[in-house]
Each structure stands twice: as structure tokens, then as C-alpha cells.
Design a protein around this motif. Structure first.
Motif, PDB file in Angstrom:
ATOM      1  N   ASN A  59     -42.609 -16.969 -10.940  1.00 27.65           N
ATOM      2  CA  ASN A  59     -43.095 -18.266 -11.064  1.00 27.65           C
ATOM      3  C   ASN A  59     -44.103 -18.569 -11.950  1.00 27.65           C
ATOM      4  O   ASN A  59     -44.479 -19.575 -11.913  1.00 27.65           O
ATOM      5  CB  ASN A  59     -43.517 -18.696  -9.501  1.00 27.65           C
ATOM      6  N   HIS A  67     -38.814 -22.465 -12.167  1.00 23.42           N
ATOM      7  CA  HIS A  67     -39.928 -22.192 -10.971  1.00 23.42           C
ATOM      8  C   HIS A  67     -39.403 -23.023  -9.710  1.00 23.42           C
ATOM      9  O   HIS A  67     -39.154 -24.014  -9.554  1.00 23.42           O
ATOM     10  CB  HIS A  67     -41.375 -22.706 -11.502  1.00 23.42           C
ATOM     11  N   ASP A  69     -41.882 -22.029  -7.015  1.00 20.72           N
ATOM     12  CA  ASP A  69     -43.131 -21.802  -6.320  1.00 20.72           C
ATOM     13  C   ASP A  69     -44.303 -22.040  -7.274  1.00 20.72           C
ATOM     14  O   ASP A  69     -44.606 -21.185  -8.066  1.00 20.72           O
ATOM     15  CB  ASP A  69     -43.268 -20.518  -5.366  1.00 20.72           C
ATOM     16  N   SER A  70     -44.876 -23.200  -7.363  1.00 26.61           N
ATOM     17  CA  SER A  70     -45.794 -23.129  -8.528  1.00 26.61           C
ATOM     18  C   SER A  70     -47.046 -22.686  -8.179  1.00 26.61           C
ATOM     19  O   SER A  70     -47.656 -22.492  -6.881  1.00 26.61           O
ATOM     20  CB  SER A  70     -46.043 -24.782  -8.614  1.00 26.61           C
ATOM     21  N   SER A  72     -49.942 -23.645  -9.191  1.00 30.15           N
ATOM     22  CA  SER A  72     -50.976 -24.633  -8.884  1.00 30.15           C
ATOM     23  C   SER A  72     -51.070 -24.980  -7.251  1.00 30.15           C
ATOM     24  O   SER A  72     -52.173 -25.577  -6.945  1.00 30.15           O
ATOM     25  CB  SER A  72     -50.564 -25.899  -9.805  1.00 30.15           C
ATOM     26  N   ASN A  73     -50.064 -24.839  -6.693  1.00 26.74           N
ATOM     27  CA  ASN A  73     -50.027 -25.140  -5.212  1.00 26.74           C
ATOM     28  C   ASN A  73     -50.335 -23.875  -4.573  1.00 26.74           C
ATOM     29  O   ASN A  73     -50.326 -23.656  -3.205  1.00 26.74           O
ATOM     30  CB  ASN A  73     -48.475 -25.547  -4.807  1.00 26.74           C
ATOM     31  N   GLY A  74     -50.807 -22.533  -5.342  1.00 26.72           N
ATOM     32  CA  GLY A  74     -51.163 -21.385  -4.627  1.00 26.72           C
ATOM     33  C   GLY A  74     -50.022 -20.798  -3.932  1.00 26.72           C
ATOM     34  O   GLY A  74     -50.159 -19.813  -2.764  1.00 26.72           O
ATOM     35  N   THR A  76     -47.462 -21.518  -2.447  1.00 24.47           N
ATOM     36  CA  THR A  76     -47.204 -21.754  -0.896  1.00 24.47           C
ATOM     37  C   THR A  76     -45.919 -21.197  -0.343  1.00 24.47           C
ATOM     38  O   THR A  76     -45.872 -20.870   0.715  1.00 24.47           O
ATOM     39  CB  THR A  76     -47.125 -23.377  -0.749  1.00 24.47           C
ATOM     40  N   THR A  79     -46.466 -17.828   0.580  1.00 31.22           N
ATOM     41  CA  THR A  79     -47.226 -17.438   1.728  1.00 31.22           C
ATOM     42  C   THR A  79     -46.388 -17.713   2.992  1.00 31.22           C
ATOM     43  O   THR A  79     -46.462 -17.031   3.914  1.00 31.22           O
ATOM     44  CB  THR A  79     -48.358 -18.375   1.592  1.00 31.22           C
TER      45      THR A  79
END
Length: 173
Positions: A59, A67, A69-70, A72-74, A76, A79
């Protein structure tokens, strides 16, 4: 007299949307123990680390249009995947611990019973040894019998030997 129907229960079992299936408790326990054992190994840690590293690498450095799971979004999605794994791991570990506790309880009960049998056997053997000692105390031992025979032989040989003051009898001739 006919049995009255219970009013607090439905008249007949209703079927749900999903089919019901019976699973043996022991089978679920064995599977949960297997998973819990695997979760507690270095191999699992290595697999999880490789999984996360590949996820992050794909990613971050993978093709932009692929990609999922970016950064820039941590990350997510990563997680959420790790949270899902943890939410399943905790109950499985608890199930495995409960089974181990049950096994330990059975094992300790068997150990207690074995210790009680050993104690009873030891007490029985101690009583038997005491009875043998009493019986031997009332019977003659080999050394005692030998000593008595020696004394008897000495008495007999003393009777058969003439006294030192007497002269042996001579025959007429």
C-alpha cells in the motif's frame, strides 16, 4: 390423565432463517486449543509480522491504482483486520484456558485419589511389618537355636567325659 401443555413455551419449534447445526463441545474445544497454541508461538509472530510488512509495503510502494488501504487514512483496513484477529484470539485463548483448567482439576483429583491409595497401602504394609515383628519376637531365630544346640552339645559332652579326678575303669585281666 393427559399431560397439560406448558403455556410458557411455544407450541412448536420455529425454524429460523439460518439452519441450525450441532457442534460437539469437545470438537470446538480442540479447535480453540489448537488455535490458541498457534497464537502463542514465535511462528505466528513471524507470520503476522510478514503479513503486516507485505500489507504496508504494497500500500506504500505498490502500483497506485492497486492500493486498497491508503497511508493517508492511517491504514484503517489493516487496523480493522488486526482488531478482528484480536477479537477472535481473546475468546479462543479463554476457551483453551478453561479446558486446561478442567484438565488440571481432573488431574489433581486423580493425584489426590492416588495419594490416598498410596497412604492406605503404606499403612497396611506398616501394620503387616509390625505383625511380622511381633511374630518373629515370639519365634526362635536361627542364632538362638544354634546357641541352644551348642549349649546342649556342651552339656552332653560334659556328661560323656569322665571327671578328671576319677581313674578310668580297667577291665579284669
Amino acid at each position: 390423565m393427559a399431560e397439560r401443555p406448558r403455556l410458557d413455551l411455544p407450541k412448536e419449534q420455529r425454524r429460523g432463517l439460518l439452519p441450525r447445526f450441532e457442534v460437539e463441545d469437545d470438537a470446538v474445544g480442540r479447535v480453540s486449543e489448537g488455535i490458541a497454541r498457534f497464537l502463542g508461538t514465535p511462528r505466528f509472530i513471524v507470520y503476522l509480522t510478514v503479513f503486516c510488512a507485505v500489507w504496508l509495503a504494497w500500500n506504500v510502494w505498490g502500483p497506485e491504482n492497486l492500493h486498497f488501504d491508503s497511508a493517508s487514512n492511517g491504514f484503517t483496513a489493516l487496523t480493522l483486520v488486526l482488531s478482528l484477529q484480536a477479537s477472535y484470539a481473546a475468546p479462543l485463548i479463554l476457551l483453551a484456558q478453561n479446558r486446561q483448567t478442567d484438565r488440571d482439576r481432573v488431574s489433581s483429583e486423580q493425584d489426590r485419589q492416588q495419594a490416598a491409595r498410596n497412604l492406605a497401602d503404606t499403612e497396611y504394609l506398616a501394620r503387616e511389618m509390625a505383625a511380622l515383628r511381633l511374630a518373629l519376637g515370639e519365634t526362635a531365630t536361627r542364632d538362638f537355636v544354634r546357641g541352644e544346640l551348642r549349649n546342649l552339645l556342651e552339656e552332653l559332652s560334659a556328661r560323656d567325659e569322665p571327671d578328671a579326678g576319677e581313674a578310668p575303669a580297667r577291665g579284669a585281666g
